[in-house]
Design a protein around this motif. Structure first.
Motif, short mmCIF file in Angstrom:
data_model
loop_
_atom_site.label_atom_id
_atom_site.label_comp_id
_atom_site.label_asym_id
_atom_site.label_seq_id
_atom_site.Cartn_x
_atom_site.Cartn_y
_atom_site.Cartn_z
N ASN A 60 0.82 -1.21 0.00
CA ASN A 60 0.00 0.00 0.00
C ASN A 60 0.86 1.26 0.00
OD1 ASN A 60 -2.54 -1.11 -0.17
ND2 ASN A 60 -2.74 -1.33 2.04
N VAL A 61 1.94 1.26 0.77
CA VAL A 61 2.84 2.42 0.79
C VAL A 61 3.50 2.60 -0.58
CG1 VAL A 61 4.99 3.30 1.78
CG2 VAL A 61 3.21 2.39 3.27
N LEU A 62 3.96 1.53 -1.17
CA LEU A 62 4.59 1.61 -2.49
C LEU A 62 3.59 2.09 -3.55
CD1 LEU A 62 6.82 -1.59 -2.55
CD2 LEU A 62 7.57 0.78 -2.37
N THR A 63 2.36 1.62 -3.47
CA THR A 63 1.33 2.08 -4.40
C THR A 63 1.09 3.57 -4.26
OG1 THR A 63 0.29 -0.09 -4.35
CG2 THR A 63 -1.05 1.73 -5.17
N GLY A 64 1.03 4.04 -3.02
CA GLY A 64 0.86 5.47 -2.79
C GLY A 64 2.02 6.28 -3.32
N LEU A 65 3.25 5.78 -3.14
CA LEU A 65 4.42 6.49 -3.66
C LEU A 65 4.39 6.59 -5.19
CD1 LEU A 65 7.27 5.11 -1.39
CD2 LEU A 65 6.34 7.42 -1.41
N VAL A 66 3.99 5.52 -5.83
CA VAL A 66 3.90 5.54 -7.29
C VAL A 66 2.82 6.51 -7.74
CG1 VAL A 66 3.25 4.16 -9.32
CG2 VAL A 66 4.83 3.22 -7.65
N ASN A 67 1.68 6.48 -7.09
CA ASN A 67 0.58 7.36 -7.48
C ASN A 67 0.90 8.83 -7.23
OD1 ASN A 67 -1.03 5.31 -8.43
ND2 ASN A 67 -2.04 5.00 -6.47
N LEU A 68 1.66 9.13 -6.18
CA LEU A 68 2.03 10.51 -5.90
C LEU A 68 3.16 11.01 -6.78
CD1 LEU A 68 1.85 10.59 -2.00
CD2 LEU A 68 0.32 11.72 -3.61
N SER A 69 4.01 10.10 -7.23
CA SER A 69 5.20 10.53 -7.97
C SER A 69 4.95 10.75 -9.46
CB SER A 69 6.33 9.52 -7.80
OG SER A 69 5.97 8.29 -8.38
N MET A 70 3.91 10.15 -10.02
CA MET A 70 3.67 10.30 -11.46
C MET A 70 2.19 10.19 -11.77
SD MET A 70 4.92 6.64 -12.98
CE MET A 70 4.42 7.05 -14.62
N THR A 72 -0.25 8.23 -13.40
CA THR A 72 -0.26 6.85 -13.88
C THR A 72 -1.23 6.62 -15.05
OG1 THR A 72 -1.86 6.31 -12.15
CG2 THR A 72 0.45 5.89 -11.68
N LEU A 73 -2.23 7.44 -15.20
CA LEU A 73 -3.17 7.26 -16.30
C LEU A 73 -2.55 7.52 -17.66
CD1 LEU A 73 -6.45 8.80 -14.87
CD2 LEU A 73 -5.94 6.41 -15.26
N PHE A 74 -1.55 8.38 -17.70
CA PHE A 74 -0.94 8.74 -18.98
C PHE A 74 0.47 8.17 -19.14
CE2 PHE A 74 -4.01 12.11 -17.95
CZ PHE A 74 -4.88 11.90 -19.01
N ALA A 75 0.79 7.14 -18.39
CA ALA A 75 2.10 6.52 -18.49
C ALA A 75 2.14 5.62 -19.72
CB ALA A 75 2.39 5.69 -17.24
N SER A 76 3.29 5.56 -20.36
CA SER A 76 3.45 4.69 -21.52
C SER A 76 3.52 3.23 -21.07
CB SER A 76 4.71 5.05 -22.30
OG SER A 76 5.85 4.75 -21.53
N SER A 77 3.39 2.32 -22.00
CA SER A 77 3.42 0.89 -21.67
C SER A 77 4.78 0.48 -21.11
CB SER A 77 3.12 0.06 -22.91
OG SER A 77 1.83 0.34 -23.37
N VAL A 78 5.84 1.03 -21.66
CA VAL A 78 7.18 0.68 -21.20
C VAL A 78 7.41 1.17 -19.78
CG1 VAL A 78 9.64 1.02 -21.64
CG2 VAL A 78 8.08 0.64 -23.55
N ILE A 83 7.74 0.17 -13.93
CA ILE A 83 7.24 0.46 -12.59
C ILE A 83 6.77 -0.83 -11.91
CG2 ILE A 83 5.36 1.57 -11.32
CD1 ILE A 83 5.65 3.90 -13.34
N LEU A 84 6.06 -1.68 -12.65
CA LEU A 84 5.60 -2.94 -12.07
C LEU A 84 6.75 -3.86 -11.70
CD1 LEU A 84 2.51 -3.75 -14.29
CD2 LEU A 84 2.52 -3.15 -11.87
N ILE A 85 7.78 -3.90 -12.53
CA ILE A 85 8.94 -4.74 -12.24
C ILE A 85 9.66 -4.24 -11.00
CG2 ILE A 85 11.23 -5.40 -13.08
CD1 ILE A 85 9.95 -5.56 -15.89
N VAL A 86 9.88 -2.93 -10.91
CA VAL A 86 10.55 -2.36 -9.74
C VAL A 86 9.69 -2.54 -8.49
CG1 VAL A 86 11.35 -0.18 -8.72
CG2 VAL A 86 11.94 -0.74 -11.07
#
Length: 108
Positions: A60-70, A72-78, A83-86
């Motif tokens: 949950n903390v990692l999900t929040g960090l990802v959502n706050l840092s970028m 996510t709706l307009f992220a490219s597939s790569v 992000i998922l791998i990391v």
């Protein structure tokens, strides 16, 4: 049990014949066969099983960090794949280290 196992094999062969064979389907089939046979459990699965609360909170903390840092709706597939791998690598390493050092996060 043998009938169920044969049916699962038949379903996987049919699915592989009707779909493109990808690395993801090969991995999921391998995991399903290991689960059905019950032959082995990986050390990482044991670590997650011992620390379910810690893994849930960390995810949950990692999900929040990802959502706050970028955005996510307009992220490219790569970038989404990276992000998922990391995300998965970080979660696995931290839970593995927590289990290695014997830390338990339980309140019961």
């Amino acid at each position: 049990m043998m009938v169920v196992y044969s049916f699962i094999i038949y379903c996987h062969i049919w699915c592989m014949a009707n779909q493109r064979f990808t690395l993801v389907s090969a991995f999921s089939n391998t995991m399903l066969f290991d689960y059905v046979l019950g032959s082995k459990i990986s050390a990482l699965e044991k670590a997650f099983d011992r620390n379910l609360l810690a893994s849930f909170l960390l995810a949950n903390v990692l999900t929040g960090l990802v959502n706050l840092s970028m955005d996510t709706l307009f992220a490219s597939s790569v970038s989404a794949l990276l992000i998922l791998i990391v995300f998965a690598l970080t979660l696995s390493v931290v839970i593995g280290l927590i289990d290695f050092y014997g830390v338990r996060l339980k309140f019961w």
